[in-house]
Design a protein around this motif. Sequence first.
Motif, mmCIF file in Angstrom:
data_model
loop_
_atom_site.group_PDB
_atom_site.id
_atom_site.type_symbol
_atom_site.label_atom_id
_atom_site.label_comp_id
_atom_site.label_asym_id
_atom_site.label_seq_id
_atom_site.Cartn_x
_atom_site.Cartn_y
_atom_site.Cartn_z
ATOM 1 N N ARG A 32 17.655 11.089 -4.362
ATOM 2 C CA ARG A 32 17.649 10.345 -3.104
ATOM 3 C C ARG A 32 18.480 9.084 -3.204
ATOM 4 O O ARG A 32 19.090 8.650 -2.232
ATOM 5 C CB ARG A 32 16.198 9.998 -2.725
ATOM 6 C CG ARG A 32 15.424 11.162 -2.163
ATOM 7 C CD ARG A 32 14.004 10.792 -1.810
ATOM 8 N NE ARG A 32 13.173 10.624 -2.990
ATOM 9 C CZ ARG A 32 11.879 10.349 -2.977
ATOM 10 N NH1 ARG A 32 11.262 10.166 -1.825
ATOM 11 N NH2 ARG A 32 11.192 10.238 -4.088
ATOM 12 N N ASP A 33 18.499 8.474 -4.390
ATOM 13 C CA ASP A 33 19.219 7.217 -4.580
ATOM 14 C C ASP A 33 20.110 7.337 -5.817
ATOM 15 O O ASP A 33 19.640 7.180 -6.944
ATOM 16 C CB ASP A 33 18.221 6.069 -4.761
ATOM 17 C CG ASP A 33 18.905 4.728 -4.930
ATOM 18 O OD1 ASP A 33 20.149 4.668 -4.836
ATOM 19 O OD2 ASP A 33 18.187 3.720 -5.155
ATOM 20 N N PRO A 34 21.400 7.619 -5.640
ATOM 21 C CA PRO A 34 22.294 7.778 -6.793
ATOM 22 C C PRO A 34 22.347 6.553 -7.690
ATOM 23 O O PRO A 34 22.636 6.679 -8.889
ATOM 24 C CB PRO A 34 23.658 8.033 -6.137
ATOM 25 C CG PRO A 34 23.350 8.529 -4.781
ATOM 26 C CD PRO A 34 22.089 7.831 -4.361
ATOM 27 N N ALA A 35 22.059 5.373 -7.155
ATOM 28 C CA ALA A 35 22.105 4.154 -7.962
ATOM 29 C C ALA A 35 21.041 4.160 -9.062
ATOM 30 O O ALA A 35 21.175 3.461 -10.068
ATOM 31 C CB ALA A 35 21.922 2.933 -7.071
ATOM 32 N N ARG A 36 19.978 4.937 -8.862
ATOM 33 C CA ARG A 36 18.907 5.008 -9.862
ATOM 34 C C ARG A 36 19.160 6.085 -10.913
ATOM 35 O O ARG A 36 18.398 6.208 -11.866
ATOM 36 C CB ARG A 36 17.566 5.288 -9.176
ATOM 37 C CG ARG A 36 17.059 4.176 -8.274
ATOM 38 C CD ARG A 36 15.723 4.565 -7.667
ATOM 39 N NE ARG A 36 14.776 4.939 -8.697
ATOM 40 C CZ ARG A 36 13.873 5.918 -8.569
ATOM 41 N NH1 ARG A 36 13.817 6.637 -7.472
ATOM 42 N NH2 ARG A 36 13.037 6.186 -9.559
ATOM 43 N N PHE A 37 20.225 6.847 -10.750
ATOM 44 C CA PHE A 37 20.498 7.968 -11.649
ATOM 45 C C PHE A 37 21.569 7.556 -12.645
ATOM 46 O O PHE A 37 22.708 7.268 -12.264
ATOM 47 C CB PHE A 37 20.954 9.181 -10.838
ATOM 48 C CG PHE A 37 21.109 10.430 -11.653
ATOM 49 C CD1 PHE A 37 20.010 11.051 -12.215
ATOM 50 C CD2 PHE A 37 22.358 10.981 -11.857
ATOM 51 C CE1 PHE A 37 20.150 12.207 -12.969
ATOM 52 C CE2 PHE A 37 22.511 12.140 -12.606
ATOM 53 C CZ PHE A 37 21.397 12.743 -13.159
ATOM 54 N N ARG A 38 21.220 7.518 -13.924
ATOM 55 C CA ARG A 38 22.113 6.965 -14.946
ATOM 56 C C ARG A 38 22.756 8.022 -15.832
ATOM 57 O O ARG A 38 23.569 7.691 -16.695
ATOM 58 C CB ARG A 38 21.323 6.000 -15.846
ATOM 59 C CG ARG A 38 20.591 4.895 -15.092
ATOM 60 C CD ARG A 38 21.545 3.957 -14.398
ATOM 61 N NE ARG A 38 20.865 2.829 -13.782
ATOM 62 C CZ ARG A 38 21.463 1.908 -13.047
ATOM 63 N NH1 ARG A 38 22.765 1.978 -12.846
ATOM 64 N NH2 ARG A 38 20.774 0.915 -12.507
#
Length: 212
Positions: A32-38
């Motif tokens: 849902r939030d690419p910024a949280r996927f590392r």
Amino acid sequence: MKIAVFGATGGIGQEIVKQALAAGHSVTAVVRDPARFRVTGRGLEVFTAQLGDGDAEALRPAVAGRDAVLSGLGARTRKDAGMAAALTRPVLQAMEAEGTRRLLTVSAAPLGPVPERQPLVDRVSLAVINAVLKDIYADLRVMEAELARSATDWTLVRPPKLTDGPLTGTYRKVVGGSPRSGRTIARADVAHAMLAMLDDPATVGRGVGVAY
């Protein structure tokens, strides 16, 4: 193998993605939030989607042409109870629309059968956990029932208490049951077990208990 991973920003989901990439799979991580996927790596595609009832059409590209779907979706706290069924429902609908059949989903050990000769201390602990987390387990029962009614080749993976321990690759697995006195397992090993079951026909249409 081409796989899609739902709940890819969660503890189990990230482990699935990392281990699948290391094994040479092509992975679509649905977030849902690419910024949280590392996580990064060769063979990785990040697919952004909002999950919920009515979102099946938007999910179809994420599951189209995939050999399998793995899901770590579910409630993280009691206030999130109801999320497992609500988030999984559109995934099932998208898979059925695209003809994608193989699905492995995380549930929870208390929903599996009580092992024979389970020690009293574990039976008492299970009763307490069931009482405290009854709303979460009620949600998971709804999710499990929907999987059972679906056209997918599903497997429910039922771990006990999850930890952030390292990947060991050494754990007990019981198809159609639960390991006796199975109290913990690392998220990394749950991911390992799920990937190992991808092409195991003995686990299709079954709940599988995993624990140390």
